[in-house]
Design an enzyme around this catalytic site. Structure first.
Site: not given
Ligand code: NOS
Length: 320
Positions: A12, A244
């Site tokens: 994504d 991540h």
């Molecule tokens: O705080 C957040 N809220 C939502 N999505 C996030 C946040 N931080 C990182 N990601 C995204 O969700 C995945 C890891 O959970 C990663 O793909 C990151 O880009």
């Protein structure tokens, strides 16, 4: 000798997705046989556009892109989109021109099933977003969970707080019903949660090194990274960003970078803890039957050699 591991990246994009895709394209241990798209950081149609764009940037338009689901496995349309993490275009608000390429006719789930049948036991799906497409493949073909070699998931917050709320990590929260289907499918699943990826930080100094390196991938990334760094500064007060997606990708490339525990994982699909993934290590024999009792084991990452992961990510982005 076996050739490189065939991987399909379900993505994504997403700034850390872009990093993971570039690292994969520069990893001789793996052959990227396709990208599939899903909502999460952006809506699915933008994910498809970004996937095509990233392959054009990399000069790899030979790699097919299959578009994934626009709704959750339960046909939910109230999607949670993390544009506040990645920018409204998902790639750091850069207004890149639209890609020239088009996705293939097959859906992501159809592509998974076809490739797993073509190369039984040899295809690794690296799932970097919510698990809708993977769950759809499991529903489409009862043999998929046996035919797919491995499913490496970026998702879950095992025994730590989530990043959407205290209970849930973003990818599992995106489609908890799909996640529960995947975790209980009997497939060879390896989950890399934010309990591990929060240890893997690309610092401001690392970014300066990337900026000076003149690699094709590092140059591109340094343009889009601003938004991701600002978000981390605001949300976590970190001097750097969590890697991540690249960490999950490298778990597929070289599993020895992490250690794992084995057990059953179930996902809460309702209530205030919707999206909570709970791991049962199968050590205690409970006196009663539980919702985990008869479920197959998966692997969940426990520790990571963070300095090695950061070094590998940087090397592979700079040598492009
Ligand atoms: O705080 C957040 N809220 C939502 N999505 C996030 C946040 N931080 C990182 N990601 C995204 O969700 C995945 C890891 O959970 C990663 O793909 C990151 O880009």
């Amino acid at each position: 000798m076996a050739g490189p591991k065939k991987i399909i990246i379900d993505t994504d994009p997403g700034i850390d997705d872009a990093m993971a895709i570039f690292v994969a394209l520069n990893s001789p241990e793996v052959e990227v046989i396709g990208l599939t798209t899903i909502y999460g950081n952006v809506y699915t149609s933008l994910a498809t556009r970004n996937a095509l764009h990233l392959l054009e940037v990399a000069g790899r338009i030979d790699i097919p892109v299959a578009e994934g689901s626009h709704v959750t496995i339960t046909k939910g349309t109230k999607l949670r989109i993390a544009d506040f993490v990645h920018g409204v275009d998902g790639l750091g608000n850069q207004n890149f021109p639209p890609p020239k390429g088009k996705p293939i006719k097959q859906s992501a789930a159809e592509f998974f099933v076809e490739q797993a049948n073509l190369y039984p036991g040899e295809v690794t799906v690296v799932a970097l977003g919510p698990l809708t497409n993977v769950a759809m493949a499991i529903q489409l073909d009862p043999l998929f969970s046996k035919n797919v070699g491995e499913i490496v998931i970026l998702g879950g917050a095992f025994a730590v707080n989530g990043n959407v709320n205290p209970a849930a990590e973003a990818n599992i929260f995106g489609d908890p019903d799909a996640a529960d289907i995947v975790f209980t499918s009997g497939a060879n699943v390896l989950a890399v949660g934010i309990n591990v990826t929060h240890q893997v930080v690309l610092t401001d100094d690392d970014r300066d090194i990337l900026a000076k390196s003149n690699g094709k991938f590092s140059d591109y990334l340094c343009k889009i990274l601003d938004v991701y760094f600002s978000y981390h500064r605001e949300a976590y007060s970190t001097k750097g960003v969590y890697l991540h997606d690249p960490t999950a990708l490298l778990a597929a490339v070289n599993p020895s970078l992490l250690t794992y525990a084995e057990g059953a994982v179930r996902v809460q699909t309702i209530g205030i803890t919707r999206g909570l993934a709970i791991f049962y290590n199968k050590q205690k024999r409970f006196g009663e039957v539980t919702e985990w009792s008869d479920k197959p084991s998966v692997k969940v990452a426990v520790t990571v050699d963070a300095p090695r992961v950061v070094k590998l990510v940087m090397e592979r982005l700079m040598s492009s």
